[in-house]
Design a protein around this motif. Structure first.
Motif, short mmCIF file in Angstrom:
data_model
loop_
_atom_site.label_atom_id
_atom_site.label_comp_id
_atom_site.label_asym_id
_atom_site.label_seq_id
_atom_site.Cartn_x
_atom_site.Cartn_y
_atom_site.Cartn_z
N ILE A 259 14.80 42.70 -21.66
CA ILE A 259 13.78 43.85 -21.01
C ILE A 259 12.94 43.67 -20.50
O ILE A 259 13.31 44.60 -19.39
N TYR A 260 12.04 42.63 -20.94
CA TYR A 260 10.72 42.61 -20.13
C TYR A 260 10.78 42.01 -19.13
O TYR A 260 9.82 42.70 -18.14
N GLY A 261 11.40 41.38 -19.08
CA GLY A 261 11.66 40.14 -17.90
C GLY A 261 12.54 40.70 -16.61
O GLY A 261 12.10 40.77 -15.46
N SER A 262 13.48 41.67 -17.26
CA SER A 262 13.60 42.81 -16.32
C SER A 262 13.39 43.67 -15.53
O SER A 262 13.11 44.17 -14.16
N VAL A 263 12.51 44.43 -16.33
CA VAL A 263 11.38 45.37 -15.77
C VAL A 263 10.54 44.74 -14.83
O VAL A 263 10.23 45.08 -14.36
N GLN A 264 10.16 44.26 -15.57
CA GLN A 264 8.74 43.05 -14.94
C GLN A 264 9.72 42.68 -13.60
O GLN A 264 9.08 42.58 -12.35
N ALA A 265 10.79 41.95 -13.59
CA ALA A 265 11.79 41.56 -11.88
C ALA A 265 11.68 43.06 -11.08
O ALA A 265 11.50 42.23 -10.10
N ILE A 266 11.87 44.53 -11.72
CA ILE A 266 11.71 45.34 -11.09
C ILE A 266 10.83 45.39 -10.01
O ILE A 266 10.74 46.40 -9.06
N ARG A 267 9.60 45.48 -10.64
CA ARG A 267 8.28 46.08 -10.51
C ARG A 267 7.18 44.93 -9.10
O ARG A 267 6.76 44.64 -8.49
N GLN A 268 8.29 43.61 -9.02
CA GLN A 268 7.84 42.50 -7.80
C GLN A 268 8.04 43.08 -6.94
O GLN A 268 8.88 43.61 -6.21
N THR A 269 7.27 42.52 -5.70
CA THR A 269 7.14 43.36 -4.45
C THR A 269 7.66 41.88 -3.56
O THR A 269 7.92 41.82 -2.07
N GLU A 270 7.68 40.69 -4.38
CA GLU A 270 7.01 39.41 -3.72
C GLU A 270 9.68 39.23 -3.90
O GLU A 270 9.33 39.24 -5.54
N LEU A 271 9.65 38.12 -3.29
CA LEU A 271 11.15 37.70 -3.30
C LEU A 271 10.92 36.72 -4.62
O LEU A 271 11.67 36.85 -5.59
N LYS A 272 10.56 35.41 -4.54
CA LYS A 272 10.46 34.49 -5.51
C LYS A 272 9.75 35.06 -6.75
O LYS A 272 10.66 34.57 -7.97
N PRO A 273 8.67 35.43 -6.99
CA PRO A 273 8.55 36.26 -8.41
C PRO A 273 9.34 37.08 -8.92
O PRO A 273 9.84 36.57 -10.13
N LEU A 274 10.09 38.14 -8.02
CA LEU A 274 11.43 38.35 -8.33
C LEU A 274 12.22 37.87 -9.40
O LEU A 274 12.74 38.10 -10.42
N VAL A 275 13.32 36.36 -8.62
CA VAL A 275 13.96 35.71 -9.24
C VAL A 275 13.49 34.78 -10.18
O VAL A 275 14.01 34.76 -11.28
N ALA A 276 11.92 35.04 -9.79
CA ALA A 276 10.71 33.76 -11.37
C ALA A 276 11.38 34.68 -13.03
O ALA A 276 11.87 34.38 -14.12
N TYR A 277 11.20 35.95 -12.86
CA TYR A 277 11.36 37.38 -13.65
C TYR A 277 12.35 37.72 -13.68
O TYR A 277 13.19 37.59 -15.00
N SER A 278 13.32 37.18 -13.14
CA SER A 278 15.21 37.49 -13.51
C SER A 278 15.15 35.95 -14.30
O SER A 278 15.82 35.96 -15.92
N THR A 279 14.53 35.22 -14.25
CA THR A 279 14.43 33.95 -15.40
C THR A 279 14.24 33.54 -16.92
O THR A 279 15.11 33.72 -17.51
N VAL A 280 13.22 34.37 -16.83
CA VAL A 280 12.51 35.39 -17.59
C VAL A 280 13.37 36.22 -18.75
O VAL A 280 13.82 35.62 -19.80
N ALA A 281 14.50 36.70 -18.23
CA ALA A 281 15.20 38.01 -18.71
C ALA A 281 16.28 37.49 -19.17
O ALA A 281 16.99 36.73 -19.91
N GLN A 282 17.19 36.11 -18.25
CA GLN A 282 18.49 35.61 -18.70
C GLN A 282 17.83 34.59 -19.98
O GLN A 282 19.51 34.14 -20.46
N LEU A 283 16.98 33.81 -19.97
CA LEU A 283 16.57 33.17 -21.15
C LEU A 283 16.59 33.76 -22.21
O LEU A 283 16.55 33.05 -23.08
#
Lengths: 486, 103, 101, 312
Positions: free
Chosen positions: A278-302
């Protein structure tokens, strides 16, 4: 000659050779990638018949170190060979020696790549807790150095967490040796009992590995480190490095200590995993830059990976859904490995073409570089767990296990995670397809764009041909994977 | 008999505690360095006494390594006295600069 | 109290002390110092628990030597990285603590 | 008496560790840390783990201290030694309670351990097959040679990682500053006198290692110290990082080790030594490793390249 030995020796040899060859070392990847893939296929063919393993140097545990490959190890080694090989070829574009003047990066990237590769293969093969420690530290050094290619600040932050994580793991291994006189997982499975020293040791080991896998709430180092490194480095870090520490955790609980975990611990890991989703996904949604978005998606997927522990383990009795949950978790790790490697490489190409970091700057890119954006989209499909993809197959298995177990909360988290992933991945894709004009970009060489596409298609193929991988990873799987942890 | 050696070793440990006071108090960096070096010498002594007290001559090798590495640490310490960490505090720094132009 | 127990408990004390130092002091050099103190505490526990009657188990001894070299490798990399970070104007504090504070 | 000595030593170790970690002033902390390494080496002597004591004396007290002094120097030049803050008191209270709990649990676990000397008997019964008198060497290069191989690679990986930090445009340059000394000063005399002694001690430690305490890692460290001494004394400059000779020195140990492992894999099993030739092969690996470790450590201490090459 055994492919298992060779899969450990070869990357070490490539590391030494690339270091010795200086500027010509970069081109070694052209040989290394096919050789490693061939060796891994050979190993898989052997393991398909029966799991393989032996003692290094002929010294049996507890004195010596045993290495072995079951379906799980062999599958990870093959996935690593394909991913690291392709990422390495991709990196030729960025880290081949430049024509004018040499850089530290073009010289150090290649040894670091092979050292990282050697470390993960050693981890996948080892059955010894201390040997795993040494391999883990080799991995730490290579990974932190690669993260440092992007931003020293992020790498330093990662390093400090990794240092504490390693010590915690080592302390656990030390206590286990003192209690049982062995570090071998096979012997431990026969000897381990749930007393205070063992539980404390298991706690230290788990805590250390969680920090290295960046499970919520110890995830803080990951987004800056993975988000700021160059694309090939980010892909290696997100696809391979965090999987290796998760792999040890899986081995430790299901192979070495199947009898000692109570449901509380399994649910604690599961709760942290759910929170990460949940947290990783929400953070990913909040990102304005592409690579941090992909990185937060890793947090969520892990986070999903840690749902394996309660679903495959928390029941008091042997649970019929345990095998499904375990396999779902492993398949998820494999498909995320391919999908995230593809996504980071594609993102790197897109950002370079658009000369921006932000998602807003991607407008219209789908028309300018259709292959790359398509690769991004295909890997996104796997991360969103839409059919047909490895991610779909994995989450389907996990979800049915959760429903069978009556674990409604985990099921709800998985469904919510899928929806949130759709939200955060839709944004960059929508931008890339938006607008009417085709932006003028520096063209990407065709071979370069083909690499993320190949990785993304592999993630999909895991879902299309799911029966094969599903049966393969269970070759020689620990009993606990079928019956659950006690 | 063995106890005599161990008693002497204990005595050195107590003196090390005394030297630690200087490392804590300073006030200059040189004081702290010298105290660490003094303790290094004490360590050599303890290692030799333990070798005798425990009848393990191989422990003398440790004393040897202590002695060698103490000189090494001392030199690294001394280097911190010059601003770039490359000079010789004994030498007149301008004279040294003339001899070896800094790159 | 046997020497084995005494040194193992000292090791435990070093681990606790080192962890406290790591958490409460955010200067990078101190964190690397704390890492080394915790590490030697872990090794001390390892060696002391295999000690009895003047003999120490050679397996932990060998593994500790390996561990010392690994810790040294990490320390060397950390020292170089800290120096570079300071040269880039990052200062001497762990970025993690900086962000938190 | 022995126990009184041990208790005094343990008390000193804990006290010095506390001063190094919690005191004010980073330089004083480094001085305490070097003392700490020395005391830990004495603890290993008292536990009769002489091989470990040697490693700790050489690496823990020696090289680690020098590495940290180097970092201190770099931070001092950037005025990055201050601030050296202490966490807020609330954090300190919670951290203190947490660490007390962890230490307490550890102590309970330690008290619950079975005791004994682990695998000592098994090692002594088996080491004869390798013709080695030193049990620790038998474990390091025999039973757990795979760990030792990986460890030598870890050391090399750290060097590659340090090199990856090379500032823009300096690749191929020379690490560290060029050291100056007064030719007839104390420092230069040190630089002339000590390296030969270190060389002899290093070779002795490898040679002794098969039957008495010693071995490649301890020896390599002493050799590295001799090398660094010569550099600090301004007698010798570091090589350029791209120098082929340097590359050969760095790689020979791990490469030979890996080659032996690979040949073994071809015939019997990974890292299986040829029967009847175990001892000479192990000795060859140890000498090569000592050389590579010495070169690697010396360059780790020197850090990433700082000056353009080819200008000497």
């Amino acid at each position: 000659m055994s492919p298992l030995d060779t899969l450990i020796i070869a990357p070490l040899a490539f590391a030494l050779a690339s270091l010795g060859m200086g500027r010509r070392g970069a081109w070694l990847i052209v040989i290394a990638a096919p050789v490693m893939i061939a060796l891994a296929v050979w190993l898989c063919a052997q393991v398909w018949a029966a799991p393989v393993g032996h003692s290094v140097g002929g010294w049996a545990p507890p004195l010596g170190i045993a290495i072995r490959a079951d379906g799980l190890s062999a599958a990870f080694m093959l996935a690593t060979a394909v991913a690291a090989g392709l990422i390495g070829l991709f990196a030729l574009d960025e880290f081949a020696p430049p024509k004018d003047g040499e850089t530290a990066r073009s010289h150090t990237f290649w040894p670091l790549l092979y050292l990282l590769w050697a470390a993960v293969n050693a981890i996948f093969a080892s059955a010894d807790l201390f040997n795993l420690y040494v391999a883990l530290e080799l991995l730490t050094i290579a990974a932190v150095a690669l993260a440092g290619f992007g931003a020293l600040k992020a790498a330093l932050r990662y390093f400090m967490v990794a240092l504490l994580g390693s010590l915690s793991y080592l302390l656990g291994a030390v206590l286990i040796y003192a209690a049982y006189g062995t570090l071998d997982m096979g012997l431990l499975a026969q000897r381990a009992e749930a007393d205070l020293p063992t539980l404390l040791a298991a706690g230290f080991i788990t805590a250390g590995l969680i920090a290295k896998t960046a499970l919520f709430p110890l995830h803080g180092w990951l987004p800056p480190a993975h988000g700021s490194a160059p694309a090939p480095a980010s892909a290696l870090l997100s696809a391979l490095v965090v999987k290796a520490s998760f792999f040890i955790l899986l081995r430790f609980w299901f192979d070495a200590m199947p009898g000692i975990s109570g449901p509380e611990l399994a649910h604690l890991l599961g709760a942290l995993g759910a929170a990460a989703v949940i947290y990783g996904s929400v953070q990913a949604i909040r990102q304005t830059e592409l690579k941090p978005l992909v990185a937060y998606s890793t947090v969520a997927q892990l986070g999903y990976l840690f749902l394996v522990f309660p679903l495959a383990g928390a029941a008091d009795e042997a649970a019929p859904w345990a095998a499904g949950a375990w396999s779902g978790g492993v398949l998820h790790a494999l498909s995320h490995l391919f999908a995230k490697a593809a996504m980071f490489l594609a993102a790197g190409l897109m950002l370079r073409a658009a000369a921006t970091k932000t998602i807003g700057g991607l407008e219209g890119l789908a028309r300018a570089m259709p292959v790359t954006v398509f690769a991004f989209a295909v890997s996104a499909v796997s991360l969103m767990a839409l059919p047909p993809s490895g991610g779909f197959m994995a989450k389907y298995l996990l979800l049915t296990s959760a429903l069978a177990a009556g674990a409604w909360i985990y099921a709800a988290v998985m469904i919510a995670g899928g929806l949130l992933a759709a939200v955060y991945l839709f944004r960059p894709l929508a931008r890339a397809f938006a607008g009417k004009e085709t932006p003028v970009i520096v063209p990407t060489p065709r071979w370069l764009a083909a690499i993320p596409l190949a990785l993304a298609l592999l993630a999909s193929a895991l879902g299309l041909a799911s029966a094969g991988p599903y049966a393969f990873i269970q070759a020689g799987a620990p009993l606990a994977a079928e019956e659950g942890l006690k | 008999m063995d106890d005599v050696f161990l008693l002497a070793a204990l005595g050195i440990l107590v003196s090390i505690a005394g030297a630690l006071f200087r490392a804590w108090r300073g006030p200059t960096r040189a004081d702290r360095m010298m105290s660490a070096q003094l303790i290094g010498t004490g360590g050599v002594g303890v290692a030799i006494l333990l070798a005798a007290g425990r009848d393990a001559p191989a422990m003398l090798d440790v004393a040897l390594v202590f002695a060698l590495l103490a000189a090494f640490a001392a030199l690294a310490f001394v280097k911190t006295a010059t601003p770039d960490g490359a000079g010789d505090p004994e030498a007149d720094d301008t004279e040294a600069q003339d001899r070896e132009p800094a790159p | 109290m046997t020497p084995s127990l005494l040194y193992a408990l000292t090791g435990a004390g070093l681990i606790a002390l080192g962890l406290y130092g790591f958490v409460t002091r955010s200067h990078l050099i101190r964190r690397v110092l704390a890492f080394n103190v915790i590490g030697s505490g872990v090794f001390l526990v390892f060696g002391a628990l295999g000690h009895e009657g003047g003999i120490t188990d050679p397996v932990p001894q060998a593994l500790i030597i390996t561990g010392i070299v690994v810790a040294l490798s990490l320390t060397a990399f950390a020292a170089a990285m800290i120096a570079r970070y300071a040269e880039d104007g990052g200062g001497g504090l762990d970025p993690d603590a900086e962000d938190a504070g | 008496m022995s126990l009184v000595f041990d208790i005094a030593l343990c008390a000193l170790i804990l006290g010095v560790a506390a001063m190094a970690l919690l005191g004010r002033g980073l330089f004083a902390s480094l001085a305490f840390f070097i003392v700490y390494g020395l005391l830990i080496a004495l603890a290993w002597l008292s536990l009769n783990a002489i091989d470990v004591a040697l490693a700790e004396a050489a690496i823990g007290a020696g090289v680690t201290g020098v590495l940290l002094i180097g970092a201190w120097q770099a931070l001092n030049a950037q005025s990055a030694l201050d601030p050296d803050p202490v966490a807020h008191w609330i954090t300190r209270v919670f951290a203190g309670l947490g660490c007390l709990a962890i230490g307490g649990l550890l102590a309970l676990a330690i008290l619950a351990m079975p005791g004994g000397t682990g695998l000592t008997t098994e090692v002594i019964d088996t080491q004869g097959q390798l013709d080695l008198g030193n049990s620790v060497t038998a474990v390091l290069l025999g039973f757990r040679a795979y760990d030792t191989l990986l460890e030598s690679i870890v050391l090399l990986a750290a060097l590659v990682a340090v090199w990856s930090l090379t500032p823009q445009g300096l690749w191929g340059g020379i690490p560290g500053p060029r050291h100056r000394t007064r030719p007839d000063g104390v420092m230069a005399s040190f630089g002339r006198l000590l390296p030969p002694a270190g060389l002899i001690a290093g070779v002795y430690l490898v040679w002794a290692g098969s039957d008495a305490p010693g071995g490649a890692f301890q020896a390599g460290t002493v050799l590295a110290a001799a090398w660094i001494l010569a550099v600090l004394a301004g007698l010798q400059d570091e090589p350029e990082v791209t120098s082929p000779l340097l590359r050969a020195a760095l790689l020979i140990g791990p490469a030979l080790f890996l080659l032996v492992g690979a040949v073994g894999a071809g015939f019997g099993g990974f890292l299986a030594y040829p029967e009847g030739f175990e001892k000479p092969v192990i000795l060859a690996i140890e000498y090569a490793l000592a050389l590579s470790i010495a070169a690697t450590l010396a360059l780790l201490v020197a850090g990433p390249p700082r000056r353009p090459g080819g200008a000497r």
